[in-house]
Structure formats: structure tokens, C-alpha cells
Scaffold this active site. Structure first.
Site, PDB file in Angstrom:
ATOM      1  N   ARG A   1       0.842  -1.199   0.000  1.00 41.98           N
ATOM      2  CA  ARG A   1       0.000   0.000   0.000  1.00 41.98           C
ATOM      3  C   ARG A   1       0.883   1.257   0.000  1.00 41.98           C
ATOM      4  NH1 ARG A   1      -4.024  -3.346   3.092  1.00 41.98           N
ATOM      5  NH2 ARG A   1      -2.784  -3.154   4.976  1.00 41.98           N
TER       6      ARG A   1
ATOM      7  N   PHE B   1     -10.872  -4.853  -5.814  1.00 46.66           N
ATOM      8  CA  PHE B   1     -10.885  -5.683  -4.607  1.00 46.66           C
ATOM      9  C   PHE B   1     -10.405  -4.802  -3.440  1.00 46.66           C
ATOM     10  CE2 PHE B   1      -9.797  -8.436  -8.225  1.00 46.66           C
ATOM     11  CZ  PHE B   1     -10.852  -9.316  -8.218  1.00 46.66           C
TER      12      PHE B   1
ATOM     13  N   ASP C   1     -15.366  -3.011  -5.201  1.00 49.17           N
ATOM     14  CA  ASP C   1     -15.463  -4.252  -4.432  1.00 49.17           C
ATOM     15  C   ASP C   1     -16.892  -4.770  -4.577  1.00 49.17           C
ATOM     16  OD1 ASP C   1     -13.505  -5.423  -1.947  1.00 49.17           O
ATOM     17  OD2 ASP C   1     -15.591  -6.098  -1.904  1.00 49.17           O
TER      18      ASP C   1
ATOM     19  N   ALA D   1     -15.799  -7.756  -9.923  1.00 49.53           N
ATOM     20  CA  ALA D   1     -14.677  -7.148 -10.646  1.00 49.53           C
ATOM     21  C   ALA D   1     -14.630  -7.609 -12.103  1.00 49.53           C
ATOM     22  CB  ALA D   1     -13.366  -7.491  -9.945  1.00 49.53           C
TER      23      ALA D   1
ATOM     24  N   ASP E   1      -6.055  -6.681  -6.137  1.00 47.50           N
ATOM     25  CA  ASP E   1      -5.641  -7.515  -4.993  1.00 47.50           C
ATOM     26  C   ASP E   1      -6.765  -8.503  -4.662  1.00 47.50           C
ATOM     27  OD1 ASP E   1      -4.441  -8.528  -2.710  1.00 47.50           O
ATOM     28  OD2 ASP E   1      -5.096  -6.865  -1.440  1.00 47.50           O
TER      29      ASP E   1
ATOM     30  N   CYS F   1      -2.515 -13.914  -3.263  1.00 50.00           N
ATOM     31  CA  CYS F   1      -2.313 -14.500  -1.933  1.00 50.00           C
ATOM     32  C   CYS F   1      -2.676 -15.982  -1.949  1.00 50.00           C
ATOM     33  CB  CYS F   1      -3.115 -13.734  -0.884  1.00 50.00           C
ATOM     34  SG  CYS F   1      -4.878 -13.724  -1.193  1.00 50.00           S
TER      35      CYS F   1
HETATM   36  N1  SAH Z   1      -6.855  -4.874  -1.011  1.00 49.86           N
HETATM   37  C1  SAH Z   1      -7.527  -5.026   0.254  1.00 49.86           C
HETATM   38  C2  SAH Z   1      -7.785  -6.475   0.604  1.00 49.86           C
HETATM   39  C3  SAH Z   1      -8.574  -7.232  -0.433  1.00 49.86           C
HETATM   40  S1  SAH Z   1      -9.401  -8.619   0.209  1.00 49.86           S
HETATM   41  C4  SAH Z   1      -6.752  -4.300   1.344  1.00 49.86           C
HETATM   42  O1  SAH Z   1      -5.701  -3.710   1.066  1.00 49.86           O
HETATM   43  O2  SAH Z   1      -7.195  -4.299   2.480  1.00 49.86           O
HETATM   44  C5  SAH Z   1     -10.378  -9.133  -1.110  1.00 49.86           C
HETATM   45  C6  SAH Z   1     -11.611  -8.308  -1.366  1.00 49.86           C
HETATM   46  O3  SAH Z   1     -12.160  -8.769  -2.609  1.00 49.86           O
HETATM   47  C7  SAH Z   1     -12.741  -8.438  -0.352  1.00 49.86           C
HETATM   48  O4  SAH Z   1     -13.089  -7.153   0.090  1.00 49.86           O
HETATM   49  C8  SAH Z   1     -13.920  -9.048  -1.134  1.00 49.86           C
HETATM   50  O5  SAH Z   1     -15.166  -8.469  -0.783  1.00 49.86           O
HETATM   51  C9  SAH Z   1     -13.568  -8.685  -2.552  1.00 49.86           C
HETATM   52  N2  SAH Z   1     -14.052  -9.578  -3.624  1.00 49.86           N
HETATM   53  C10 SAH Z   1     -14.012 -10.924  -3.672  1.00 49.86           C
HETATM   54  N3  SAH Z   1     -14.458 -11.373  -4.857  1.00 49.86           N
HETATM   55  C11 SAH Z   1     -14.774 -10.279  -5.590  1.00 49.86           C
HETATM   56  C12 SAH Z   1     -15.267 -10.072  -6.923  1.00 49.86           C
HETATM   57  N4  SAH Z   1     -15.507 -11.104  -7.728  1.00 49.86           N
HETATM   58  N5  SAH Z   1     -15.458  -8.822  -7.350  1.00 49.86           N
HETATM   59  C13 SAH Z   1     -15.211  -7.761  -6.546  1.00 49.86           C
HETATM   60  N6  SAH Z   1     -14.737  -7.902  -5.282  1.00 49.86           N
HETATM   61  C14 SAH Z   1     -14.530  -9.129  -4.811  1.00 49.86           C
END
Ligand code: SAH
Length: 417
Positions: A232, A248, A270, A304, A324, A364
Site C-alpha cells: 500500500r 478488490f 469491491d 470485478a 488484490d 495471496c
Molecule cells: N486490497 C484489500 C484487501 C482485499 S481482500 C486491502 O488492502 O485491504 C479481497 C476483497 O475482494 C474483499 O473485500 C472481497 O469483498 C472482494 N471480492 C471478492 N471477490 C470479488 C469479486 N468477484 N469482485 C469484486 N470484489 C470481490
């Protein structure tokens, strides 16, 4: 000395049997333990002195009856023993926990400043406390356990933790497998505050000078994704004067760092409405910072894979695109499909990226190696006519050490295209 502020279910947990379970194991398991691998799988056990209960200690001997390892026994987990001491025997007592917790705290000394008070304090196996994670959010510690075997030791662990850090609150989180067996928990449950007042309002912590709220009881993981702190910060450095898309986004961690770094526009995407609402509150919390006040922040709810294609079709473009996603593969068999999804995300991100812009793609998924991940992304970028250059890769931050292969999961590619 037991701390009388501790929840009675924790301080009153029955002590484990005084005598350890004695084990002999397969040749390959012997070799693994000798190499310092922290897990012994149930199917590798060849002889066992008695049934044993969760939290009993287990001693593994080799074929010459020499000591190999000592660990926490868990009859409810396929990881039957989590190793506490390898090669040299020794007691598992308060001074053992003091030594391990002290080493973990010392390892994070450089993080202890006024700018950051949210980080991982104990990272399980890689800090010598296998199956136990502790995250710090300012004055709150969140202990996440992955095995019932920890329950008899939890009181001592927390007391030792409090000697090192004067936490006002400790929240217990339990892995999905543990919560699935409530009859083994004697009333304990995921999210129980085991010390101090339950967090009623959402709790605040700082990361590199940015304020974030966290819900350690209901939030994903222990409430936040602390492992992305360094990435970040890097995105912040890339963002001056840029339009940044954070896919995400969860609670807007990358978005805030971009805004503070001088982004003119930030879009958080998200599928979760509560995550986006938290992102908006986090922007408000930091509204006094000039960059954050100046950036136009927009949230977008949707899948997404669908939303990115729609945005590209409308002609929208960004200078920095961060992706992410959650773990896309948990087992090796899922790797091919995960790689396809990473390639698709790379393509969708590149379609929205101005020429010469920066793409940041993280993974991850632990079974996806950094090499395979990079190859898939580079190949796809090439295929869609946006070859990557100035490629940099990052791995685990200092508070998420990884001492064995299975614990390595995080990788992130920074590139221009
Ligand atoms: N980048 C964030 C952590 C991401 S965790 C940080 O820095 O804190 C993953 C995220 O992806 C979650 O919030 C979840 O709600 C979202 N997510 C999972 N599948 C998704 C999809 N198909 N489209 C959009 N968001 C999604």
C-alpha cells in the site's frame, strides 16, 4: 500468576495430561521433522502410545529412539502435531512462551512507531508458535487459533503477551474448522472478547500515519489485511497526480494510500457493500490529511470481472490500476484455474490503463508460486499487446515471516505497461 481479568473459560481451561503422547513416524516424516518442518500429518504416524486429547504434548522419536520433536497434539486435525521444539527437548512452560513471544516482539521492533500500530505480532509457525496468530490493532490484540490444541495454553500465552505489551483488550478468533466443532469449545466461540471490554464502536488503528477502523470480531481474517502494508505504501509513492483504480478494495487500504500520496482521483471497487461503506468512513477519518482531502474518491460495487469490462467499454482510463483479489487457489489442483483468472484480471486491468501507466497485481494463493504467477501475468500482457516493463516483485513484509514453503503465499507484481 494468572491475570484475573481473563475470561474464566480461558483461565479455567483444564490442564493437559502430564505425560506426552509418544509417537513413531514414517521415514519421510522423520526427514521432514529433521529439516525443521513444523507439521506432522496424521497418516505419517506409525505408532502411538495412547489416544491423546487436543492440547496434550506429543513427542516424536526416530527409529533409534532418539528425540526428534515435541509439539502440540490435535486428534481433530489432519495436522496431528504442530512442532514447538525440534531436535532438542525442553519444557513447554511460561519461560518457553516468554522466549518465543519476546523473539516475535523483537523481530517487529522497527514497526513500533507512532505511525503504525496495526501489524502482525505473532505469525504462527514462522514465529515458533504453530497454529497461533496474533495481530495488534493499537491497544487490542486479536488472537486467531487454528487448532484446539492451543486452548489449554491460551491463558499463559495471553499473560505472557500482556507482560510484553499492555493490551487493554484481547479478542479470540477461531479458524473455521474449530468453530465447526462447538462441542469441543466448552462455551468459547469465534469473536469472544477474552480480556477487557468488548469493542462496541469500531476500533481505530494507524498504518503509516493513516487511520483505519477495524472490526476484529466480524471482519475478514482478524479484521484487516495487514500483510499488504508495504505494498500500500508503494502505491502511495506511485500515485502523485494520478487517477487510481483499486480493485478488490475491501476497506480502501490502497485507496487511502494513493490519496495521501497525491492521487487526483481514486476509485474503490469491491463486491461487498459493507467493505465500501468502511472505505468511505476511512476516507472521512483521514479527511484532515491534505492529499486525502484533495482526492476525489468514488466507490463502485460489483463483481470485478464484470465491472472492469463495463468500465473499459465506456472508455474510462486510469494511470494506476491495483488488483488484490482474494485467494483464487487453496489447493494445487486449483492452480491452473487460478492462473487463468489472474491472466484475465491482468488483461481487464491493462484495458483500463493509460499507456505508460502502472499495474499492480497481487496474489495471496499459496499454491501459486511467484515464478508461475509472474510468468502467467507477463505472458498475458504480451498477448494483449501491452508488454510489461520495469517489473518489480515484492513478497512478505517483516511482520509476516515465512520460514517454510507452505507459509509463503503473498506476492505482488509492480510493472508499467
Ligand atoms: N486490497 C484489500 C484487501 C482485499 S481482500 C486491502 O488492502 O485491504 C479481497 C476483497 O475482494 C474483499 O473485500 C472481497 O469483498 C472482494 N471480492 C471478492 N471477490 C470479488 C469479486 N468477484 N469482485 C469484486 N470484489 C470481490
Amino acid at each position: 500468576m494468572s491475570d484475573d481479568r481473563l475470561h474464566p473459560l480461558v483461565s479455567g481451561w483444564p490442564a493437559p495430561a502430564p505425560k506426552p503422547v509418544r509417537l513413531r513416524v514414517s521415514v519421510s516424516a522423520e526427514a521432514g521433522l529433521r529439516r525443521g518442518h513444523p507439521w506432522l500429518y496424521a497418516e505419517r504416524i506409525q505408532e502411538q502410545s495412547r489416544d491423546g486429547e487436543a492440547g496434550d504434548l506429543a513427542v516424536v522419536f526416530d527409529r533409534k529412539r532418539a528425540f526428534l520433536a515435541l509439539g502440540l497434539f490435535d486428534p481433530h486435525s489432519p495436522i496431528r502435531v504442530r512442532v514447538l521444539r525440534a531436535r532438542t527437548p525442553g519444557p513447554i512452560d511460561r519461560s518457553f512462551f516468554r522466549e518465543r513471544v519476546g523473539a516475535a516482539v523483537a523481530r517487529r521492533e522497527t514497526l513500533r512507531d507512532s505511525e503504525t500500530d496495526g501489524y502482525r505480532l505473532i505469525n504462527g509457525e514462522s514465529d515458533g508458535l504453530p497454529g497461533c496468530v496474533v495481530d495488534r490493532y493499537a491497544g487490542t490484540a486479536v488472537a486467531k487459533l487454528y487448532s484446539h490444541a492451543w486452548l489449554p495454553y491460551l491463558a499463559e500465552l495471553i499473560e505472557v503477551l500482556l507482560e510484553q505489551e499492555p493490551f487493554e483488550r484481547v479478542v479470540l478468533r477461531l479458524s473455521r474448522l474449530m468453530s465447526a466443532e462447538p462441542e469441543l469449545l466448552r462455551g468459547l466461540y469465534d469473536g469472544l472478547t477474552v480480556l477487557g471490554e468488548p469493542a462496541d464502536a469500531t476500533l481505530l488503528f494507524r498504518e503509516n500515519g493513516l487511520l483505519f477502523e477495524v472490526d476484529p470480531v466480524n471482519g475478514q481474517k482478524t479484521g484487516c489485511f495487514l500483510d499488504q502494508r508495504d505494498n500500500r505504501a508503494r502505491v502511495g509513492i506511485l500515485s502523485k497526480g494520478k487517477r487510481v483504480l483499486n480493485v478488490f478494495s475491501y476497506a480502501g487500504g490502497f485507496s487511502l494510500s494513493a490519496a495521501r500520496g497525491g492521487a487526483c482521483e481514486v476509485c474503490s471497487l469491491d463486491q461487498s457493500a459493507p467493505a465500501l461503506a468502511a472505505a468511505q468512513r476511512n476516507f472521512q477519518l483521514n479527511a484532515k490529511l491534505p492529499g486525502v482531502a484533495a482526492a476525489a474518491h468514488e466507490t463502485l460495487q460489483g463483481d470485478a470481472f464484470v465491472a472492469l469490462a463495463e468500465m473499459a467499454a465506456t472508455g474510462r482510463r486510469f494511470d494506476v490500476v491495483v488488483l488484490d483479489p482474494p485467494a483464487l487457489a487453496r489447493r494445487r489442483a486449483q492452480v491452473p484455474r487460478a492462473l487463468e483468472a489472474y491472466a484475465r484480471l491482468a488483461r481487464l486491468g491493462l484495458d483500463l490503463l493509460e499507456p505508460g501507466g502502472s499495474i499492480v497485481l497481487a496474489s495471496c494463493s499459496s499454491p501459486v508460486t511467484p515464478e508461475v504467477f509472474r510468468a502467467a501475468v507477463v505472458k498475458e500482457a504480451h498477448r494483449c499487446g501491452r508488454p510489461l516493463y520495469d517489473i518489480e516483485e515484492t513478497g512478505h513484509p517483516i511482520d509476516h515471516p515465512t520460514d517454510f514453503a507452505e507459509s509463503r503465499y503473498l506476492k505482488c507484481i509492480f510493472a508499467r505497461a
